[in-house]
Enzyme design. Structure first.
Site, PDB file in Angstrom:
ATOM      1  N   GLU A 170      12.623 -18.590   4.124  1.00 32.52           N
ATOM      2  CA  GLU A 170      11.274 -18.781   3.590  1.00 32.52           C
ATOM      3  C   GLU A 170      10.240 -18.350   4.627  1.00 32.52           C
ATOM      4  O   GLU A 170      10.480 -18.450   5.814  1.00 32.52           O
ATOM      5  CB  GLU A 170      11.045 -20.276   3.275  1.00 32.52           C
ATOM      6  CG  GLU A 170      12.101 -20.865   2.370  1.00 32.52           C
ATOM      7  CD  GLU A 170      12.029 -22.391   2.274  1.00 32.52           C
ATOM      8  OE1 GLU A 170      10.975 -22.968   2.606  1.00 32.52           O
ATOM      9  OE2 GLU A 170      13.034 -22.986   1.859  1.00 32.52           O
TER      10      GLU A 170
ATOM     11  N   ASP B  85       1.213 -20.895   7.561  1.00 26.02           N
ATOM     12  CA  ASP B  85       0.460 -21.546   8.618  1.00 26.02           C
ATOM     13  C   ASP B  85      -0.719 -22.310   8.031  1.00 26.02           C
ATOM     14  O   ASP B  85      -1.796 -21.783   7.825  1.00 26.02           O
ATOM     15  CB  ASP B  85      -0.034 -20.496   9.625  1.00 26.02           C
ATOM     16  CG  ASP B  85      -0.171 -21.091  11.002  1.00 26.02           C
ATOM     17  OD1 ASP B  85       0.154 -22.289  11.180  1.00 26.02           O
ATOM     18  OD2 ASP B  85      -0.615 -20.372  11.906  1.00 26.02           O
TER      19      ASP B  85
ATOM     20  N   TYR C 231       7.711 -26.488  -0.601  1.00 25.92           N
ATOM     21  CA  TYR C 231       8.909 -26.008   0.100  1.00 25.92           C
ATOM     22  C   TYR C 231      10.054 -27.011   0.141  1.00 25.92           C
ATOM     23  O   TYR C 231      11.107 -26.696   0.677  1.00 25.92           O
ATOM     24  CB  TYR C 231       8.588 -25.466   1.491  1.00 25.92           C
ATOM     25  CG  TYR C 231       7.846 -26.397   2.429  1.00 25.92           C
ATOM     26  CD1 TYR C 231       8.405 -27.607   2.844  1.00 25.92           C
ATOM     27  CD2 TYR C 231       6.583 -26.047   2.906  1.00 25.92           C
ATOM     28  CE1 TYR C 231       7.724 -28.447   3.705  1.00 25.92           C
ATOM     29  CE2 TYR C 231       5.899 -26.884   3.770  1.00 25.92           C
ATOM     30  CZ  TYR C 231       6.471 -28.091   4.161  1.00 25.92           C
ATOM     31  OH  TYR C 231       5.797 -28.919   5.007  1.00 25.92           O
TER      32      TYR C 231
ATOM     33  N   LYS D 240       9.958 -18.126  15.071  1.00 23.58           N
ATOM     34  CA  LYS D 240       8.544 -17.755  15.150  1.00 23.58           C
ATOM     35  C   LYS D 240       8.342 -16.265  15.406  1.00 23.58           C
ATOM     36  O   LYS D 240       9.119 -15.632  16.105  1.00 23.58           O
ATOM     37  CB  LYS D 240       7.870 -18.566  16.247  1.00 23.58           C
ATOM     38  CG  LYS D 240       7.831 -20.050  15.949  1.00 23.58           C
ATOM     39  CD  LYS D 240       6.412 -20.537  15.882  1.00 23.58           C
ATOM     40  CE  LYS D 240       6.356 -22.045  15.715  1.00 23.58           C
ATOM     41  NZ  LYS D 240       5.113 -22.601  16.230  1.00 23.58           N
TER      42      LYS D 240
ATOM     43  N   CYS E  75     -29.176   2.515  28.506  1.00 21.91           N
ATOM     44  CA  CYS E  75     -27.938   2.996  27.912  1.00 21.91           C
ATOM     45  C   CYS E  75     -26.963   3.466  28.999  1.00 21.91           C
ATOM     46  O   CYS E  75     -27.335   4.272  29.860  1.00 21.91           O
ATOM     47  CB  CYS E  75     -28.261   4.151  26.971  1.00 21.91           C
ATOM     48  SG  CYS E  75     -26.798   4.962  26.327  1.00 21.91           S
TER      49      CYS E  75
ATOM     50  N   CYS F 164     -26.659   7.517  28.537  1.00 25.10           N
ATOM     51  CA  CYS F 164     -27.761   8.455  28.788  1.00 25.10           C
ATOM     52  C   CYS F 164     -28.921   7.830  29.553  1.00 25.10           C
ATOM     53  O   CYS F 164     -29.911   8.506  29.820  1.00 25.10           O
ATOM     54  CB  CYS F 164     -28.269   9.025  27.467  1.00 25.10           C
ATOM     55  SG  CYS F 164     -29.200   7.835  26.507  1.00 25.10           S
TER      56      CYS F 164
ATOM     57  N   CYS G 220     -29.514   2.127  21.773  1.00 23.90           N
ATOM     58  CA  CYS G 220     -30.015   3.114  22.712  1.00 23.90           C
ATOM     59  C   CYS G 220     -31.105   3.905  22.001  1.00 23.90           C
ATOM     60  O   CYS G 220     -30.935   4.317  20.862  1.00 23.90           O
ATOM     61  CB  CYS G 220     -28.874   4.046  23.116  1.00 23.90           C
ATOM     62  SG  CYS G 220     -29.444   5.578  23.850  1.00 23.90           S
TER      63      CYS G 220
ATOM     64  N   CYS H  16     -28.639  11.404  23.700  1.00 31.61           N
ATOM     65  CA  CYS H  16     -27.522  10.553  24.071  1.00 31.61           C
ATOM     66  C   CYS H  16     -26.208  11.181  23.605  1.00 31.61           C
ATOM     67  O   CYS H  16     -26.024  11.429  22.417  1.00 31.61           O
ATOM     68  CB  CYS H  16     -27.710   9.177  23.452  1.00 31.61           C
ATOM     69  SG  CYS H  16     -26.438   8.015  23.947  1.00 31.61           S
TER      70      CYS H  16
HETATM   71  N1  LIG Z   1      -2.815 -25.355  19.861  1.00 31.44           N
HETATM   72  C1  LIG Z   1      -2.568 -26.613  20.031  1.00 31.44           C
HETATM   73  O1  LIG Z   1      -3.241 -27.303  20.782  1.00 31.44           O
HETATM   74  C2  LIG Z   1      -1.458 -27.240  19.272  1.00 31.44           C
HETATM   75  C3  LIG Z   1      -1.266 -28.622  19.315  1.00 31.44           C
HETATM   76  C4  LIG Z   1      -0.230 -29.147  18.577  1.00 31.44           C
HETATM   77  C5  LIG Z   1       0.601 -28.325  17.823  1.00 31.44           C
HETATM   78  N2  LIG Z   1       0.382 -26.984  17.807  1.00 31.44           N
HETATM   79  C6  LIG Z   1       1.238 -26.057  17.043  1.00 31.44           C
HETATM   80  O2  LIG Z   1       1.915 -26.715  16.049  1.00 31.44           O
HETATM   81  C7  LIG Z   1       3.320 -26.577  16.233  1.00 31.44           C
HETATM   82  C8  LIG Z   1       4.000 -27.872  15.984  1.00 31.44           C
HETATM   83  O3  LIG Z   1       3.551 -28.280  14.749  1.00 31.44           O
HETATM   84  P1  LIG Z   1       4.462 -28.904  13.682  1.00 31.44           P
HETATM   85  O4  LIG Z   1       5.102 -30.142  14.183  1.00 31.44           O
HETATM   86  O5  LIG Z   1       3.622 -29.001  12.487  1.00 31.44           O
HETATM   87  O6  LIG Z   1       5.654 -27.926  13.556  1.00 31.44           O
HETATM   88  P2  LIG Z   1       5.757 -26.472  13.078  1.00 31.44           P
HETATM   89  O7  LIG Z   1       4.478 -25.996  12.528  1.00 31.44           O
HETATM   90  O8  LIG Z   1       6.355 -25.692  14.178  1.00 31.44           O
HETATM   91  O9  LIG Z   1       6.835 -26.638  11.926  1.00 31.44           O
HETATM   92  C9  LIG Z   1       6.841 -27.661  10.951  1.00 31.44           C
HETATM   93  C10 LIG Z   1       5.873 -27.436   9.884  1.00 31.44           C
HETATM   94  O10 LIG Z   1       6.021 -26.165   9.329  1.00 31.44           O
HETATM   95  C11 LIG Z   1       5.365 -26.152   8.089  1.00 31.44           C
HETATM   96  N3  LIG Z   1       6.033 -25.225   7.171  1.00 31.44           N
HETATM   97  C12 LIG Z   1       5.517 -24.054   6.753  1.00 31.44           C
HETATM   98  N4  LIG Z   1       6.316 -23.416   5.942  1.00 31.44           N
HETATM   99  C13 LIG Z   1       7.407 -24.190   5.782  1.00 31.44           C
HETATM  100  C14 LIG Z   1       8.595 -24.052   5.023  1.00 31.44           C
HETATM  101  N5  LIG Z   1       8.819 -22.975   4.276  1.00 31.44           N
HETATM  102  N6  LIG Z   1       9.493 -25.032   5.096  1.00 31.44           N
HETATM  103  C15 LIG Z   1       9.273 -26.111   5.874  1.00 31.44           C
HETATM  104  N7  LIG Z   1       8.170 -26.302   6.614  1.00 31.44           N
HETATM  105  C16 LIG Z   1       7.239 -25.349   6.569  1.00 31.44           C
HETATM  106  C17 LIG Z   1       5.318 -27.556   7.624  1.00 31.44           C
HETATM  107  O11 LIG Z   1       3.963 -27.959   7.609  1.00 31.44           O
HETATM  108  C18 LIG Z   1       6.042 -28.318   8.671  1.00 31.44           C
HETATM  109  O12 LIG Z   1       5.490 -29.572   8.889  1.00 31.44           O
HETATM  110  C19 LIG Z   1       3.520 -26.150  17.658  1.00 31.44           C
HETATM  111  O13 LIG Z   1       4.635 -25.325  17.773  1.00 31.44           O
HETATM  112  C20 LIG Z   1       2.238 -25.439  17.949  1.00 31.44           C
HETATM  113  O14 LIG Z   1       2.421 -24.098  17.603  1.00 31.44           O
HETATM  114  C21 LIG Z   1      -0.612 -26.448  18.514  1.00 31.44           C
HETATM  115 ZN   LIG Z   2     -27.747   6.536  25.098  1.00 31.06          ZN
END
Ligand SMILES: NC(=O)c1ccc[n+]([C@@H]2O[C@H](COP(=O)([O-])OP(=O)(O)OC[C@H]3O[C@@H](n4cnc5c(N)ncnc54)[C@H](O)[C@@H]3O)[C@@H](O)[C@H]2O)c1
Ligand SMILES: [Zn+2]
Length: 680
Positions: free
Chosen positions: A125, A129, A236, A326, A420, A423, A438, A444
């Site tokens: 799948e 995001d 899902y 990923k 600029c 020129c 500019c 130019c």
């Molecule tokens: N940037 C930051 O500060 C920060 C902080 C915390 C977490 N994160 C990110 O979040 C991730 C962790 O988050 P997480 O615990 O939600 O885990 P995840 O996003 O790595 O994986 C789990 C999630 O994937 C999603 N998902 C999407 N498609 C799916 C599918 N087909 N089947 C099952 N699940 C599916 C669901 O929401 C599930 O809860 C980290 O790896 C990081 O990338 C970032």
């Molecule tokens: Zn110029």
């Protein structure tokens, strides 16, 4: 320190202990920002690296393990502002694989645990995001929806989920009495872009990426706000289901059961009969990643048989039967090393950040656009800042945000140049405009092509046969640097160009020579002064009658010209203040550009000088253009819009809004007969 040869597990050094504590605290804060505030301060890639590091420390040194470590937990806390929902079975996270090797190791672990001789089938799948939700249906009706929260307790977002258009409020036939559906709420890319554009225009908060937009929109306290955000849902998995329900034996079939009951599932779901099939799926989706309507950060691979899933079971925060493989991150951290100012073909100055090279979205990026001065200010970027950059699809890399906590001391402000870089002409930025430009339009190098095309165009100098292609060749060879160089071209040179014979070269040189006899309005228009179109050029010519009077006029004097406002006046003023532009004009005149004198109105004839008229409606004795010229011949100004300064509005038949406005402002209204009297 001597090492105990018989001790098999080494103990962590003080430094490692401190590092583990530091990472736990940092990741806990990042979790809060990401899950509770929907406002992460670092990209996922950075979070994932730190998470990995902590995981590895904990694995190598079991004494560093902590029950409340982020490696043992799911998500973040439910916000108090929502009522809370306790999940009947926990909503977990997924383990990650960041490479083919890591995926293979996972597949191997699965096979070993299952002790299976035959291949294990996987359901593949896309990994959407967005944000995970649980939706509960009772007797086919949507009764409750919740966020994942910390996996045990989520937030009640029923009212918000009800506003998502593709979430059914009522299931179709055959559904179990009680059914909990789990899935992802996300914002399609184009909806995200539209949303941000509108928010930016309204001066409201924009989101850094579609994930934050979805999570933030889902947790609005006012569901009318959520309803205005274009969210989407794909199921899902199933959560709790009535025990008597007749469920399929595989995950793939269960997804299609959900679909039959009316729940949307991704069209990219695929069944493969062995782990090798997952590799092909990964490559296929990765290739099409940029053409999907929604953002994905990888793929999810799940052991297809529900019985085998039960055999495999769970660890603290994730099932053993699934993995998220990923894709290369689309957002990364890097450092701003400098800023270049690029000059576009129309003179627009674009600041471009020079970056410490970094791999993003599968390529190495070393530049990102900063758009304009406003954007630099909005992002509050300084030299040496650590920033999040984003490269999604074919879009030019963007700086999404500054990681303020990593700003070095004395980070220097970015100064927008006054001149600029190509020129050295003056750079100007019209009031209310984001773009700085500019002003060296004629000389130019960055603007040469466009300036020459305009100069030669039909309504300007009207040079027959000097088309866009030819101009490009001339510019590329550096034969023509300014319009003046056109008049220096020789047949001998031109004939050397590909697909150009002696005959056509002669024709073109003749056409260029013929264009020397022009009119003042054409010449003014050909100069390509910003916002000076044909009409303005004509007005300028008849008002001043001589080029030298236009080029030396101050802004006030320029504003006296019909339909010339403050902005246009300042464009004209700036243009003629630019020494490079003056020089090109001088050269052109020396090369023999001439025009018939524009008749200056004798003072005795300028009986209407100082008056401004507006013409509206249909005249019967003459056209509006004729009326305009007749008025101008008597020294009057003719304007397109009514204001308190208007002397009178001349209203013909069927006059509309201008007449109404004149009445409102108490401006004198004249008939066509009055006009004829006036012109006598
Ligand atoms: N940037 C930051 O500060 C920060 C902080 C915390 C977490 N994160 C990110 O979040 C991730 C962790 O988050 P997480 O615990 O939600 O885990 P995840 O996003 O790595 O994986 C789990 C999630 O994937 C999603 N998902 C999407 N498609 C799916 C599918 N087909 N089947 C099952 N699940 C599916 C669901 O929401 C599930 O809860 C980290 O790896 C990081 O990338 C970032
Ligand atoms: Zn110029």
């Amino acid at each position: 320190m001597t090492k105990d040869l018989f001790d098999e597990t080494p103990s962590a050094s003080l430094e490692q202990q401190q590092r583990a504590t530091y990472l736990r605290d940092l990741l806990t804060r990042y979790n809060r920002e990401y899950y509770e505030l929907d406002e992460p301060s670092v990209p996922d890639a950075e979070y994932d690296r730190l998470f990995r590091e902590l995981q590895q420390l904990e694995q190598s040194y079991p004494e560093l393990q902590h029950a409340d470590s982020p490696t043992q937990k799911v998500g973040g806390q439910a916000l108090d502002a929502f009522s809370q929902v306790t999940h009947e079975t926990p909503m977990l996270s997924l383990d990650n694989a960041f490479s083919e090797d890591e995926f293979d190791a996972f597949a191997k672990r699965v096979a070993e645990r299952l002790d299976s001789a035959s291949d294990v089938a996987f359901c593949c799948e896309p990994k959407l995001d967005g944000a995970a939700v649980s939706i509960l249906y009772e007797n086919g009706k949507l009764v409750r929806a919740a966020t994942r929260g910390d996996g045990q307790t989520g937030e009640d977002i029923t009212a918000n989920v009800r506003t998502i258009r593709n979430v059914p409020l009522q299931l179709l036939e055959d559904f179990p009495e009680r059914l909990e559906v789990r899935g992802e709420v996300f914002m399609p890319i184009h909806a995200f872009e539209q949303y941000n554009e509108r928010a930016a225009a309204a001066g409201e908060k924009t989101f850094a990426n579609p994930r934050n937009a979805a999570a933030g929109s889902l947790r609005q306290l006012d569901s009318r706000m959520t309803a205005r955000r274009p969210l989407h849902f794909y199921a899902y998995s199933m959560g709790v289901v009535s025990p008597d329900a007749d469920l399929a034996a595989t995950h793939f079939d269960r997804l299609h059961q959900l679909q039959r009951w009316g729940l949307p599932i991704s069209e990219e779901i695929k069944l493969v009969s062995e782990a090798a099939g997952c590799h092909a799926y990964y490559q296929d989706i990765l290739q099409r990643r940029d053409s999907l309507r929604y953002e994905i950060d990888g793929i999810v691979l799940k052991v297809n048989s529900i019985a085998l899933q039960s055999d495999l079971g769970f660890v603290s925060r994730a099932p053993r039967w699934a993995i998220a493989w990923k894709f290369p991150a689309q957002e990364e951290l890097t450092v701003i090393r400098g800023v270049d100012f690029q000059v576009g073909r129309t003179g627009a100055i674009t600041p471009v950040a020079r970056l410490e090279p970094v791999a993003v979205g599968g390529v190495t990026v070393s530049n990102a656009t900063l758009h304009n001065a406003d954007e630099i200010e909005r992002l509050d970027i300084r030299m040496g800042d650590t920033v999040i950059i984003r490269r999604a699809g074919d879009v030019i890399p963007q700086v999404v945000q500054v990681v303020h906590e990593r700003r070095p001391e004395n980070a220097e402000q970015i100064v927008f140049p006054q001149h600029c870089p190509v020129c050295e002409s003056h750079i100007e930025r019209a009031e209310g405009e984001a773009v700085a430009r500019c002003t060296g339009g004629l000389i130019c190098a960055a603007q040469r092509r466009e300036a020459l095309k305009h100069f030669a165009s039909r309504k300007a100098m009207d040079i027959d046969g000097l088309g866009d292609k030819l101009i490009e060749q001339l510019v590329e060879r550096d034969w023509v640097k300014s319009p003046a160089d056109l008049y220096r071209l020789r047949v001998r040179e031109l004939a050397h160009l590909p697909r150009m014979g002696e005959k056509s070269a002669e024709k073109i040189v003749a056409a260029i020579a013929a264009s020397k006899e022009t009119t003042l309005p054409r010449f003014l228009y050909a100069l390509g002064i910003r916002e000076v179109g044909e009409a303005t050029a004509a007005n300028l010519a008849s008002h001043f009658s001589e080029l030298s009077l236009i080029s030396t006029a101050d802004i006030e004097a320029l504003e006296q010209v019909t339909d010339v406002g403050g902005v246009v006046a300042s464009h004209i003023y700036q243009f003629f203040r630019e020494p490079h532009n003056q020089q090109v004009i001088e050269e052109l005149l020396e090369l023999g550009i001439v025009w018939p004198a524009v008749k200056k109105i004798a003072e005795s004839e300028a009986t209407l000088a100082g008056n401004t008229y507006v013409l509206t409606g249909t005249l019967t004795q003459m056209t509006r253009d004729e009326a305009k010229q007749a008025l101008q011949a008597k020294g009057a100004k003719v304007s397109g819009s009514v204001s308190a300064k208007t002397t009178a509005v001349i209203a013909g038949d069927n006059a509309g809004s201008k007449l109404t406005k004149a009445e409102q402002l108490g401006v004198t209204i004249l008939s066509e007969a009055d006009l004829i009297d006036l012109l006598k």
